[in-house]
Every structure is written in C-alpha cells, then in structure tokens.
Scaffold this active site. Structure first.
Site, short mmCIF file in Angstrom:
data_model
loop_
_atom_site.label_atom_id
_atom_site.label_comp_id
_atom_site.label_asym_id
_atom_site.label_seq_id
_atom_site.Cartn_x
_atom_site.Cartn_y
_atom_site.Cartn_z
N ALA A 1 -40.06 55.79 5.12
CA ALA A 1 -39.11 56.32 4.15
C ALA A 1 -39.71 57.43 3.29
CB ALA A 1 -38.60 55.20 3.25
N ASP A 2 -41.00 57.71 3.46
CA ASP A 2 -41.67 58.71 2.63
C ASP A 2 -41.25 60.13 3.03
OD1 ASP A 2 -44.20 59.00 0.67
OD2 ASP A 2 -44.24 60.60 2.16
N ILE A 3 -40.71 60.88 2.09
CA ILE A 3 -40.21 62.23 2.39
C ILE A 3 -41.34 63.16 2.81
CG2 ILE A 3 -39.10 64.25 1.37
CD1 ILE A 3 -37.50 62.33 -0.41
#
Length: 285
Positions: A239-241
């Site tokens: 989920a880390d951009i």
C-alpha cells in the site's frame, strides 16, 4: 570516554546508509562521515558517535561513547545491521529482475530506527502526510516534548508522552485523532500492555495481531514498524505510494501497479522483501 574499532564483513556502504539517515532532519550526520546516535540504556540517555573509516568491501567503524560500552555496542550492532551478511542477499537478487537495482545500490544496509517506541510514534505521525510536513510535525513534537544532549534530540519517554494532553498536540497542528493515537500508544507502553522487548522473540504474525488492535495502527504502520524497528527482512508494504511509484519507474509502467501486480512482482524476492523495498525506495530518493 571510551573508543572501539568495529570491523565487519563487506559489502557495506556506510555512505549510502548516512544518505538515508540524512533524509530525517532530526538525525545528526557529521560531514557525511559519521552520525551521532541517541541511545537510552537502563534509563540513561547517552550519545554515541559512529564514524565509518573502512571501505565498501572492508567496512570498519570507530565508535565513541562515554558510558555503557558493551550494551551500546550491542545495540549499535542491531541498529546498523552489522551482523547481516549482505553478500548473501545481493547474490539472491542477482537471479531476479531486480538485479540492476541491487548492483546500483550495492551494499546498502537496512538501518533501523534508534528505538522501537520512537519508530512507532514516527510511523503514526507520518501517516497520510507528505514527507516535508511529516518531518516538520515530528520536529515540532521533539522540540516541545523531547530533550537535547550534545546537539542530539531524544524522543520523550512513554511516561512523558502519556501525560500530554490532546490540546497540546493540536497546537502543533496534529489532528485530533493523531494526537489521541500517539498518547494512546504511550499509555499502552507505560502500563506494560505493549512490550517492545518481548517482541524480539515473537513472530511477525504475532506482533501484527497485537499491534493491529491499537487505534491508529493499520497494516502499513505494522509493516514499517517490523522493518525499521525490529529489522525483519521479509516485509513489503504494497500500500506504500513510494513503492508503487518506484516500481512504476523501474518497470517503465504507464501507471502505478495494482496490489495484485505487486504481489506477483514480489514472489521471487522472498525471503528478503524488506531489502527489495529498501532498494526501491532508494531508487526514487
């Protein structure tokens, strides 16, 4: 005052490690050669200087402190991952499609945050903020509630944070919820409901199930904590951009990869997913 020379197996690029530490303005990196590390050992706050004096293939460090030598050296070994053989990890990725990335960032260690409590607080403070304001908010917090020794900032103790009022953090531009999360975590540590020492013997799954119950702690926070507080080597926060952007650039994709695509990408990188994440972050820093 004591001084110790530490030699470890290479490769280990201390300069790249310092480059990453410099991203946080609260870290004291001296002339790109050394870093001053705030350590709390048996309630004593001490500053240790770590200077790189060796080479990429023959890493060596001069460590200077004033007290608690053996415990300080043991903790520094954990923080700087001096006991991890990066050769094994590098060889693993030579058989994957991240080969070029690992050649470009050869010898980059997975440096830990200086203590687990501050690591978890930092994760909470940084949630859903751009990096510049996240650092600004953390600096305000530290300058208001932390303390400074020899130019080095120490995070406030859990006991001190537990006594902070939500209104005091709101004055620093914390959201009401974020203020409650920070204070709530400190209360759990103070009462013993959250014990970081015990976590060293726990599995990732056991730690995750314990942390995820805490208000304000989601999967992204758990995975970052496992990586940068405890040094677990097989985490990849899909989920880390930043990771999404790094993969888009590395693979020359038209748009950020989906979660399903990232799950497929990461399969060959196990059991060293944390290093894949670190090197991908490095590629866009």
């Amino acid at each position: 005052m004591w001084q110790e020379t530490v030699s470890i197996a290479g490769p280990y690029d201390f300069q790249l490690a310092l480059d990453r530490l410099k991203l946080d303005p609260l870290n004291v990196v001296v002339q790109n050669k050394s870093v001053k590390v705030p350590l709390t050992i048996e309630s004593k706050q001490i500053v240790i200087e770590v200077m790189g004096t060796g080479s990429l293939e023959k890493p060596q460090f001069v460590v200077k402190g004033t007290e608690e030598k053996e415990q300080a050296l043991q903790r520094l070994c954990e923080i700087f991952r001096w006991d991890v053989e990066l050769t094994t990890i590098h060889k693993h990725f030579q058989e994957t499609n991240l080969k070029l990335l690992f050649e470009n960032h050869y010898g980059t260690p997975l440096i830990l945050d200086f203590d687990p409590f501050s690591s978890l607080l930092k994760c909470i403070i940084h949630q859903q903020l751009n990096l510049a304001f996240a650092h600004t908010l953390t600096e305000r917090f530290m300058q208001t509630f932390g303390n400074e020794i020899d130019g080095v900032w120490f995070y406030p103790t859990p006991e001190k944070v537990a006594l902070i009022k939500v209104e005091q953090l709101r004055e620093l531009q914390f959201s009401a919820r974020k203020a409650e999360y920070v204070i709530g975590i400190a209360e759990l540590v103070t009462t013993g409901a959250l014990n970081f020492n015990q976590m060293k013997q726990m599995t990732n799954e056991e730690i995750s199930s314990e942390l995820i119950k805490i208000r304000g702690v989601g999967p992204w926070t758990v995975q970052n904590f496992l990586m940068f507080a405890l040094g677990r080597e097989n985490l990849f926060p899909v989920a880390d951009i930043g990771l999404q952007n790094a993969l888009r650039l590395y693979y020359n994709l038209e748009q950020k990869p989906t979660k399903a695509e990232m799950e497929r990408f990461k399969e060959p990188w196990e059991p060293y997913l944390s290093y894949a994440a670190l090197y991908l972050w490095r590629s866009i820093e």
